[in-house]
Design a protein around this motif. Structure first.
Motif, PDB file in Angstrom:
ATOM      1  N   ASP A 139      -1.037  -3.422 -12.260  1.00 28.60           N
ATOM      2  CA  ASP A 139       0.350  -3.818 -12.538  1.00 28.60           C
ATOM      3  C   ASP A 139       1.160  -2.623 -13.033  1.00 28.60           C
ATOM      4  O   ASP A 139       2.297  -2.406 -12.607  1.00 28.60           O
ATOM      5  N   GLN A 140       0.568  -1.851 -13.931  1.00 28.06           N
ATOM      6  CA  GLN A 140       1.266  -0.691 -14.471  1.00 28.06           C
ATOM      7  C   GLN A 140       1.481   0.377 -13.393  1.00 28.06           C
ATOM      8  O   GLN A 140       2.510   1.038 -13.361  1.00 28.06           O
ATOM      9  N   LEU A 141       0.503   0.541 -12.509  1.00 27.45           N
ATOM     10  CA  LEU A 141       0.665   1.484 -11.389  1.00 27.45           C
ATOM     11  C   LEU A 141       1.841   1.085 -10.508  1.00 27.45           C
ATOM     12  O   LEU A 141       2.623   1.940 -10.069  1.00 27.45           O
ATOM     13  N   GLU A 142       1.974  -0.205 -10.244  1.00 27.76           N
ATOM     14  CA  GLU A 142       3.110  -0.696  -9.437  1.00 27.76           C
ATOM     15  C   GLU A 142       4.430  -0.375 -10.131  1.00 27.76           C
ATOM     16  O   GLU A 142       5.389   0.059  -9.487  1.00 27.76           O
ATOM     17  N   ARG A 143       4.467  -0.554 -11.441  1.00 29.43           N
ATOM     18  CA  ARG A 143       5.688  -0.234 -12.195  1.00 29.43           C
ATOM     19  C   ARG A 143       5.995   1.259 -12.128  1.00 29.43           C
ATOM     20  O   ARG A 143       7.147   1.658 -11.986  1.00 29.43           O
ATOM     21  N   CYS A 144       4.944   2.082 -12.233  1.00 30.64           N
ATOM     22  CA  CYS A 144       5.135   3.539 -12.166  1.00 30.64           C
ATOM     23  C   CYS A 144       5.682   3.960 -10.804  1.00 30.64           C
ATOM     24  O   CYS A 144       6.578   4.786 -10.718  1.00 30.64           O
TER      25      CYS A 144
END
Length: 166
Positions: A139-144
């Motif tokens: 999820d955090q990778l997608e946000r990045c």
């Protein structure tokens, strides 16, 4: 004629040839100087810190960055450059992992809101990844990746996507 930027080359009607190389930096003790015998010698550097710098340089392509630095170098540079922690790796010939960073700009870059967003985002990716919280890391990778910033982190994001999927 050598051009420093694509705009410079285009302004003079020339073709811009971009040179992409990887640089690995590490700080530590080493032996420097002419080595060899009367028949053959060369100027060289030897030592564990030199070997680590070479191994770090070899990882620049994997992470999609031009410069990677080891933890001792990062400590020495942190007051003058904006650094981004990327990973903790164990290189050939070593048993202790080395934290690697990339340089994203000079002092002051860290005050840029886009740098702060990337630094915070990648920091959270690493935190979740190291805790094996795979869905949170994804999820955090997608946000990045969704951040519209000047710092290209696509290769780093893809690397972590592949690792998590594996």
């Amino acid at each position: 004629m050598l051009f420093r930027s694509k705009a410079e080359a285009e302004a003079s009607g020339q073709k811009f040839l971009q040179i992409k190389i990887g640089v690995g930096l590490n700080t530590g003790r080493c032996t420097v100087g002419n080595k060899g015998s009367d028949m053959r010698f060369q100027y060289t550097v030897l030592g564990d810190s030199v070997n680590l710098a070479s191994r770090i340089e070899g990882q620049t392509k994997s992470y999609g960055v031009a410069i990677l630095v080891g933890s001792k170098t990062a400590e020495a540079l942190k007051e003058k450059y904006a650094l981004l922690e990327l990973d903790c790796i164990t290189v050939k010939g070593k048993t202790e992992p080395e934290t690697i960073y990339t340089v994203l700009g000079r002092k002051g870059t860290e005050r840029d809101s886009s740098f702060a967003a990337v630094q915070d985002g990648v920091g959270l990716v690493l935190k979740h990844y190291r805790a094996q919280q795979w869905s949170e890391a994804l999820d955090q990778l997608e946000r990045c990746k969704a951040l519209d910033v000047d710092f290209d982190i696509d290769t780093i994001a893809e690397l972590y996507f592949e690792r998590i999927e594996a």
